[in-house]
Write a protein that holds these residues in place. Sequence first.
Motif, PDB file in Angstrom:
ATOM      1  N   PHE A 188      -4.218   3.401   5.840  1.00 16.84           N
ATOM      2  CA  PHE A 188      -3.961   1.823   5.515  1.00 16.84           C
ATOM      3  C   PHE A 188      -5.163   1.191   6.619  1.00 16.84           C
ATOM      4  N   PHE A 219      -7.369  -0.144  -3.395  1.00 14.16           N
ATOM      5  CA  PHE A 219      -6.849  -0.864  -2.657  1.00 14.16           C
ATOM      6  C   PHE A 219      -7.713  -1.955  -1.860  1.00 14.16           C
ATOM      7  N   HIS A 272       0.496   3.595  -3.192  1.00 12.29           N
ATOM      8  CA  HIS A 272      -0.683   4.648  -3.213  1.00 12.29           C
ATOM      9  C   HIS A 272      -0.333   5.770  -3.918  1.00 12.29           C
ATOM     10  N   GLU A 273       0.831   6.387  -3.946  1.00 11.24           N
ATOM     11  CA  GLU A 273       0.944   7.612  -4.631  1.00 11.24           C
ATOM     12  C   GLU A 273       0.845   7.367  -6.239  1.00 11.24           C
ATOM     13  N   GLN A 332      -2.502   8.933   3.093  1.00 12.06           N
ATOM     14  CA  GLN A 332      -2.727   7.406   3.101  1.00 12.06           C
ATOM     15  C   GLN A 332      -3.229   6.955   4.490  1.00 12.06           C
ATOM     16  N   TYR A 365       0.764  -1.146   0.243  1.00 13.19           N
ATOM     17  CA  TYR A 365      -0.064   0.151  -0.011  1.00 13.19           C
ATOM     18  C   TYR A 365       1.057   1.306   0.109  1.00 13.19           C
ATOM     19  N   THR A 366       1.848   1.233   0.900  1.00 15.56           N
ATOM     20  CA  THR A 366       2.787   2.450   0.789  1.00 15.56           C
ATOM     21  C   THR A 366       3.627   2.602  -0.299  1.00 15.56           C
ATOM     22  N   THR A 373      -8.851   5.934  -5.327  1.00 16.15           N
ATOM     23  CA  THR A 373      -7.809   5.181  -4.783  1.00 16.15           C
ATOM     24  C   THR A 373      -7.686   4.254  -3.628  1.00 16.15           C
ATOM     25  N   SER A 374      -8.467   4.481  -2.610  1.00 18.81           N
ATOM     26  CA  SER A 374      -8.778   4.083  -1.236  1.00 18.81           C
ATOM     27  C   SER A 374      -9.498   2.546  -1.729  1.00 18.81           C
ATOM     28  N   ARG A 393       1.250  11.352   0.374  1.00 14.87           N
ATOM     29  CA  ARG A 393       1.364  10.366   1.492  1.00 14.87           C
ATOM     30  C   ARG A 393       0.652  10.788   2.878  1.00 14.87           C
TER      31      ARG A 393
END
Lengths: 188, 280
Positions: free
Chosen positions: B17, A64, A39-40, B15, A35-36, A60-61, B12
């Motif tokens: 998660f 994932f 993501h971008e 984000q 994910y990290t 985007t979420s 970032r």
Amino acid sequence: MAVNPIYHQTKSTLLQERDWISEAKKDPEKFGPLYTKYHEQIFRYVYQRMDDQEQAFDVTSQVFIKALSNLHKYEFRGVPFSSWLYRIAKSELYQSFRDRKARRTVNVDTVHLADITEEFDDDELLADKSKLLKCLSQLRENDLQLIELRYFEKRPYKEIGEILDVTENNAKVKTFRALERLKKQFLK
Amino acid sequence: MDREPMTSETIRQRQNFDYVLKQAAAAKVPIWKSIWFYGPVGIAMVTLVVSAVRMNPKNELDDNKTTLAQNNVTGWTGSTQLGELATIESKSDIEDIENIEKEYTAEKSFEGSIPNEIQRPAKNEKPAVVEDNTVTLEENTELKPEVLTEEKNVADENRIESNKTVEKKIAAPVVETKRETVKTMPNVAGVFNGRVSLYDMCSTGISCNNGYQVVSYDIQYDNGRGTTVDRVSGGAIPEYICNSLRRYNLGSPVFITRIVAMNEKGQTKQLLSMQIEPTF
């Protein structure tokens, strides 16, 4: 021509990715590194095609979430995990457009327009940006997407092929044909 | 055109998660909600129900099983086992020979279940006070049809008094209480199936209730040379058979079969077979 630096991965990073995926299949929390990492990239892909920033984050979420839910179906084939994420992102984008939550847009930098016109081999055409934009809007979705991926996002043909689920050569040929159609439209 | 680019730092910061994890967990369809669950489970359930309905013999038994109360014919059983026997008999008339065969089979299944506690009554013993859980029978007179109520779970002794009031106590404690009505049944000194004193047996012969008199029967016994079967006319037991019974059959089962009885109107019927054990 600029290249997406994240896409070019060594064999060892691909293998590491494979390990992350197999661990994430057992424990979803292990999906964090993937994910990290992506993501971008995925956000930029999505945001490139829509105006609303918040909607782009939402999509985007969603990408994932879908990826994590269907991770058990994923099979490692020696290509970056991002190619699978792009395909999900494309599907989610079109779903978003169908639901009329978002409008399909093409975000263009002036600099990138110059790259296209360079391909036309006609310096006089450089000035007529508005006409070029009009022609772009008249292109079919498939052609527009190829132009977008290649000239606005600066992706290699290999990556384009993986995103569109075609071979690298096929991506190259298709992009060339799309550019030809744009040129034909432009020169009318 | 020339939209302001977003920095990597901004992206970032957005984000999240944990949100993705939660949403992915919530998006998972439980196995019992999936279509793959309903298919096999549905088929299994239907199969179970169908097989349960088809294989359950209870319905069939319920159809065939008719209690004597349903027949609404009365009689005296002479033993507790008979009451049980009656409950599994066919609802059709006992007159039918076919049914007699069926009943004979059922009767055999009770042979081993005669309570040992049933003892020969003392001849001189006066009839005890009739209790609620005893059955009284006037044996000298013709057996009259009557509704018999057997209260099980009671007495520890079975008493029969020939030529007098016969008392019968059921020895084996039984949990259930049954109310049964019995059809025309043969008996030897009030006993259909079990021990009878030789004296009672030879003095009273084979009688039956419901207005019928025994006209003939077969008796299988040991005459000293082996097992033999004699056809006897009338309900009495001939003297030579009584002698053989006394010499060779005390404590051994004697089978009385093909019992034919006739009523006042001349109607005949074949009654259930009996197994009697002559005692001293």
